[in-house]
Enzyme design. Structure first.
Site, PDB file in Angstrom:
ATOM      1  N   ASP A 186       0.825  -1.205   0.000  1.00 42.71           N
ATOM      2  CA  ASP A 186       0.000   0.000   0.000  1.00 42.71           C
ATOM      3  C   ASP A 186       0.865   1.262   0.000  1.00 42.71           C
ATOM      4  O   ASP A 186       1.847   1.346   0.752  1.00 42.71           O
ATOM      5  CB  ASP A 186      -0.898  -0.013   1.253  1.00 42.71           C
ATOM      6  CG  ASP A 186      -1.734   1.243   1.369  1.00 42.71           C
ATOM      7  OD1 ASP A 186      -2.518   1.498   0.447  1.00 42.71           O
ATOM      8  OD2 ASP A 186      -1.577   1.965   2.368  1.00 42.71           O
TER       9      ASP A 186
ATOM     10  N   GLU B 232       1.140  -0.796  -5.086  1.00 40.24           N
ATOM     11  CA  GLU B 232       0.132   0.243  -5.314  1.00 40.24           C
ATOM     12  C   GLU B 232       0.873   1.534  -5.648  1.00 40.24           C
ATOM     13  O   GLU B 232       1.283   2.278  -4.764  1.00 40.24           O
ATOM     14  CB  GLU B 232      -0.758   0.456  -4.084  1.00 40.24           C
ATOM     15  CG  GLU B 232      -1.982   1.293  -4.440  1.00 40.24           C
ATOM     16  CD  GLU B 232      -2.298   2.435  -3.483  1.00 40.24           C
ATOM     17  OE1 GLU B 232      -3.207   3.218  -3.795  1.00 40.24           O
ATOM     18  OE2 GLU B 232      -1.638   2.561  -2.432  1.00 40.24           O
TER      19      GLU B 232
HETATM   20  C1  GLC Z   1      -3.765   3.761  -0.364  1.00 46.83           C
HETATM   21  C2  GLC Z   1      -5.163   3.221  -0.253  1.00 46.83           C
HETATM   22  C3  GLC Z   1      -6.092   4.295   0.204  1.00 46.83           C
HETATM   23  C4  GLC Z   1      -5.593   4.836   1.521  1.00 46.83           C
HETATM   24  C5  GLC Z   1      -4.134   5.254   1.451  1.00 46.83           C
HETATM   25  C6  GLC Z   1      -3.556   5.507   2.816  1.00 46.83           C
HETATM   26  O1  GLC Z   1      -3.658   4.721  -1.345  1.00 46.83           O
HETATM   27  O2  GLC Z   1      -5.569   2.681  -1.484  1.00 46.83           O
HETATM   28  O3  GLC Z   1      -7.396   3.843   0.321  1.00 46.83           O
HETATM   29  O4  GLC Z   1      -6.365   5.949   1.883  1.00 46.83           O
HETATM   30  O5  GLC Z   1      -3.332   4.252   0.874  1.00 46.83           O
HETATM   31  O6  GLC Z   1      -3.231   4.305   3.456  1.00 46.83           O
END
Ligand code: GLC
Length: 616
Positions: free
Chosen positions: A264, A306
């Protein structure tokens, strides 16, 4: 030591040895020559290996014999909130038959680890990486669910929220109480001098819902770095203890049966003053270390990065062939370009974007999606759009206006996200079906509009299935689930419009999935059919050649695929009226959907019509 244990252990030693020099080199590069810290890291890996169960080690071996399993054309993903779908992990277990019926063999469960209610960012503020939040069940439930999934041939994906912890994590609690060692795991500052310096170069993630990158921690009497929400405290990976402990946390998830780790917010994990604190070279070093750690301890595990960034920042997260980083990355710019095309009916940008993706090495695996749990950010290629007189700020405004239904003739129903008038950079929320116009058409009881909107929804999914990589459906999209407006009444959610598309799964709607006359049934059955064709036709394997086919019509997108003598031509009409794809391709073709033979010559398409023409 019996023979079996010995061989498993040997596997670990051999894998550690394979990576040892590079691991040490990179570790020292980040932390200086610190043999003690590095020895701790290696011991931690050994402990994680000792904790990995015999059955997971067998699973590793099985996967390793088929390393390309995640590049197959039979792979189909689904991402869901456990509570929205079935209340709890046990509930998901009870509904595995539905998941199987959807042909899903890759299941991404949204965050389920312990996280304080109301200050959790949908589970992205973790207060204990080793515990499942009691709302969803327990670690035992997760292990059992993973076992059941494996028996059913389903891989399990889970988020690893590595950039920050919740303010309630034990490290943060200690840090608040003034514990030095704990404070060093975060970015603490005595006053605002340095934070202010950071703010000069660091952009904001949530300019409206959580402005700034720092928060005042009254208890500690200090300022703490909080790139996301104020209750999400950024971890300081300049401190080797943080990397050691966080890697252990990640491996522990893998040892509980997780097959795919979603890293993430990974571009954010390294910070230096004077930079944007995004995508710094050290981030790649850290990801490479995590990759080696997982290859050593749990070699079947995949890393999904991500990286919601512009293309030139995304691709480096694959690493190189010799030194790979992530196995999979989100095809984020393609996703945003698809919605641009929905709003403009002009396929030129999408052609350009897909052309760029098609030119990348075939080893790169993208996760393709139409919608996920987050907003749609308008990170398009504005340099390219400039030639058509498109200007960034105006264009973003148009896209948002169109997709929230504020543009004449638009049936889309979205809501803005983080609309900061200074930045003119609002993003957008809404489910696929509502953005396609299904919600408005049903509300108005307009059958013609509904047909048109459902056709768009179907066509976008077929486009998703046409691309190489892993298509991932957002739970509910398979039945055309609509926006959920109840979040406006929930005080923990109402500030965050992403909850618009995070509604409870409608089992009532799902019960209509066999009825072709309903919207739910029509979408569900069409997807079923196209998924079947995709997995039965080898031309959809990820190693096919792919290219853009010139249709001489800016409303019609053409994609070609070629693999071992099979050729496919896919056409999609984004326009409001019937259009012709002015192609003149030689040979005899069969439309895979209708089964009809036809030439690939001046192909007519209904509005939102598509074809998959196969030549053998
Ligand atoms: C990522 C997640 C998102 C979250 C962010 C902070 O971008 O997809 O939903 O708010 O991380 O953890």
């Amino acid at each position: 030591m019996n023979k079996k244990m010995h061989s498993a252990h040997k596997g670990f030693d051999a894998r550690l040895e394979k990576h040892y020099d590079e691991l040490k080199w990179l570790y020292y590069e980040l932390y200086g020559e610190d043999p003690e810290a590095f020895a701790y890291f290696c011991d931690m890996l050994r402990r994680a290996d000792a904790q990995r169960s015999g059955s997971l080690k067998k699973w590793d071996e099985k996967r390793l014999q088929d390393e390309g399993w995640y590049k197959r054309n039979d792979l189909l993903g689904m991402v869901m909130y456990v509570d929205c779908f079935a209340g709890s992990l046990k509930g998901v277990m009870d509904h595995l038959d539905y998941i199987r019926e959807c042909n899903v063999n890759y299941l991404h469960l949204m965050p389920i680890l312990k996280s304080p209610e109301g200050r959790s960012d949908g589970g992205y503020a973790v207060s204990d990486f080793a515990e499942v939040d009691p709302r969803f069940g327990s670690m035992d439930d997760l292990r059992l669910l993973a076992e059941r999934c494996h028996e059913a041939g389903i891989a399990v994906c889970l988020d690893f929220v590595m950039n920050h912890t919740s303010e309630n994590h034990e490290w943060a609690v200690k840090a608040r109480q003034g514990d030095r060692e704990a404070q060093e795991r975060y970015f603490f500052f005595d006053d605002w001098t340095i934070p202010r310096e950071f703010e000069k170069t660091v952009p904001q993630v949530f300019p409206q819902t959580a402005p700034g990158n720092f928060s005042w921690c009254a208890e500690a009497g200090k300022v703490v770095m909080t790139t996301f929400y104020p209750y999400q405290w950024d971890l300081n990976y300049h401190n080797p203890t943080v990397l050691n402990d966080m890697t252990a946390n990640m491996l522990n998830l893998c040892n509980n049966g997780v097959d795919i780790i979603r890293l993430d917010a990974v571009p954010y994990i390294w910070k230096t003053l004077g930079s944007t604190c995004r995508n710094l070279p050290e981030v790649h070093t850290l990801v490479r270390i995590m990759r080696m750690a997982s290859e050593i301890v749990c070699p079947s595990v995949l890393l999904l990065g991500e990286v919601v960034m512009e293309p030139k920042e995304v691709v480096p997260y694959f690493g190189t062939l010799e030194k790979p980083e992530c196995h999979m990355l989100y095809n984020v710019t393609t996703m945003a370009s698809i919605w641009h095309t929905v709003a403009t009916r002009d396929v030129r940008l999408l052609k350009h974007q897909l052309g760029t993706v098609f030119a990348l090495p075939g080893e790169y695996t993208f996760l393709n999606y139409l919608r996920c749990h987050d907003d749609i950010g308008w990170g398009l290629d504005y340099e390219y759009l400039k030639q058509f007189g498109v200007r960034e700020a105006e264009h973003k405004k148009y896209l948002n206006d169109y997709l929230k239904g504020a543009w004449p003739g638009s049936g889309a129903r979205g809501e803005l996200y983080n609309d900061d008038p200074r930045l003119k950079d609002a993003r957008l929320c809404g489910t696929t079906a509502s953005l396609c116009g299904i919600e408005a058409a049903e509300y108005e009881g307009d059958a013609e509009k509904l047909r048109w909107a459902v056709a768009l929804d179907e066509m976008l999914h077929v486009l998703l299935f046409t691309m190489s990589g892993v298509p991932v459906l957002y739970s509910g999209d398979e039945i055309g689930q609509l926006n959920d407006y109840t979040y406006h009444e929930d005080r923990n959610k109402r500030e965050d419009s992403r909850y618009l598309h995070r509604g409870a799964f409608s089992w009532k709607d799902a019960s209509k999935r066999k009825d072709r006359k309903s919207r739910q049934g029509q979408i569900y059955q069409s997807l079923q059919e196209m998924e079947r064709i995709r997995r039965e036709t080898a031309v959809f394997e990820s190693d096919a050649d792919t290219w853009i086919i010139e249709t001489f019509n800016d409303r019609v997108l053409g994609i070609g695929r070629f693999r071992q003598g099979q050729k496919l031509i896919a056409l999609f009409n984004f326009g409001d009226a019937p259009e012709t794809a002015w192609i003149e391709e030689e040979g005899d073709y069969k439309d895979l959907h209708s089964g009809k033979r036809m030439p690939a010559f001046h192909v007519p398409l209904q509005s939102h019509g598509y074809v998959w023409l196969l030549q053998e």
